[in-house]
Design a protein around this motif. Structure first.
Motif, short mmCIF file in Angstrom:
data_model
loop_
_atom_site.label_atom_id
_atom_site.label_comp_id
_atom_site.label_asym_id
_atom_site.label_seq_id
_atom_site.Cartn_x
_atom_site.Cartn_y
_atom_site.Cartn_z
N ALA A 82 36.84 43.02 41.16
CA ALA A 82 38.28 42.81 41.04
C ALA A 82 38.70 42.66 39.57
CB ALA A 82 38.69 41.57 41.84
N ARG A 83 37.87 41.99 38.76
CA ARG A 83 38.28 41.73 37.38
C ARG A 83 38.22 42.97 36.49
NH1 ARG A 83 33.69 40.84 33.83
NH2 ARG A 83 35.13 39.93 32.34
N ASP A 142 32.21 38.80 42.51
CA ASP A 142 32.39 40.12 41.92
C ASP A 142 31.06 40.71 41.48
OD1 ASP A 142 34.99 40.92 42.15
OD2 ASP A 142 35.52 40.66 40.06
N TYR A 149 33.40 34.57 38.51
CA TYR A 149 33.38 35.90 39.11
C TYR A 149 32.05 36.19 39.80
CZ TYR A 149 37.65 36.61 36.48
OH TYR A 149 38.93 36.49 35.98
#
Length: 310
Positions: free
Chosen positions: A93-94, A213, A210
């Motif tokens: 997502a990042r 992720d 994260y």
């Protein structure tokens, strides 16, 4: 190497990368491929290193030439990193909005950009600064791309430790740029060591946020492979290693009271955040240390430069 693009997500039809936006938007996307915010952080260490090497302010033209050459080299490394990592960037997502991951910049475009910036950066530094500074900046590109990005990032939880060498190279590049400065001097290596031990905890606290992720992308970051408990233990350990290097630097830099007081005060503040994180193991406290670490590095290097002038 990155997986075949066809296996990680839909690609746009050939020729549509450049046609989806006007020239200004496309230029902005190419700039984003170079990760300008990371470049800013790297260059924060370059100029203070030059000031410490000179014992005062170097030639303004030399500073400008070194900063621009270093920025070109850092931009090259980041563009090549985006090219290599576009497959896993789509899964996180990042990073999914990065131009290479979102297919807003073609893989070929990012690759060519990275190579051109690297060549121009080398020539710029070699001609306008000196060959050693050019070689150090180019070594950082090659190390970041081939050792960290392609060699370690997808294979080892220690990638950010070893790969951190590339992030420390602006210190040596800035030092080598100053006429008469030598890498046989212990001082650039002490500044290098400060940044080297600063980097792993700085990245690990962000990795805690994260973690999902990185797990989704299959990256063996420490919070993924060993969990937050071991990550916070390692962060605390590296924080004390950072303290030891800072203590050595106050002696090796022949520092005055300003650097000594501020550097130790900053590091004590760092340790407070690290101990708190070790107790709570929360993402909120991890991000508090992350934001503090960014300010820490900038202030420490600026103070080292000011102290050298006084």
């Amino acid at each position: 190497m990155p997986a075949d693009d066809r296996t990680v997500g839909p690609m746009h039809d050939e020729g549509r990368y450049e046609g989806r936006a006007g020239t200004r938007d496309q230029l902005r996307r190419y700039v984003l491929v170079t990760k300008p915010r990371i470049i800013e952080l790297l260059l924060i260490t370059t100029v203070p290193s030059m000031v410490v090497a000179e014992g005062g302010w170097p030639s303004t033209w030399l500073v400008i030439a070194t900063v621009l050459g270093g920025a070109l080299s850092a931009a090259s490394a980041n563009a090549l990193n985006n090219y290599c990592d576009r497959d896993i960037d789509r899964l996180m997502a990042r990073t999914a909005a990065r131009p290479t991951a979102a297919d807003e910049v073609s893989p070929r475009g990012a690759l060519v950009l990275g190579i051109v910036l690297g060549v121009v950066g080398f020539v710029w530094l070699a001609v306008l600064v000196n060959l050693l500074a050019a070689a150090l900046a180019t070594f950082a590109i090659l190390f970041y791309v081939f050792v960290y990005t392609l060699g370690l990032k997808r294979r080892s939880s220690q990638a950010v430790v070893i790969g951190g060498i590339a992030g420390c190279m602006p210190v040596l590049t800035g030092w080598a740029a100053v006429p008469g400065a030598t890498l046989a001097d212990v001082r650039p290596w002490l500044l290098f060591a400060v940044m080297f031990w600063w980097q792993p905890p700085h990245f690990w606290v962000l990795a805690m946020k994260y973690r999902e992720d990185y797990a989704r992308a299959g990256l063996p970051m420490l919070p993924v492979t060993h969990g937050n408990d071991e990550t916070t233990r390692q962060i605390l350990l590296y924080s004390y290693l950072l303290l030891s290097v800072v203590l050595l630097s106050t002696v090796g830099l022949d520092a005055g009271w300003l650097y000594t007081v501020v550097s130790l005060g900053l590091t004590v503040g760092w340790l407070r955040y690290a101990h708190r994180l070790r107790r709570t193991r929360t993402v909120a406290d991890a991000m508090r240390l992350f934001h503090y670490s960014t300010v820490y590095l900038a202030v420490l290097f600026i103070v080292a430069a000011v102290d050298a002038v006084l």
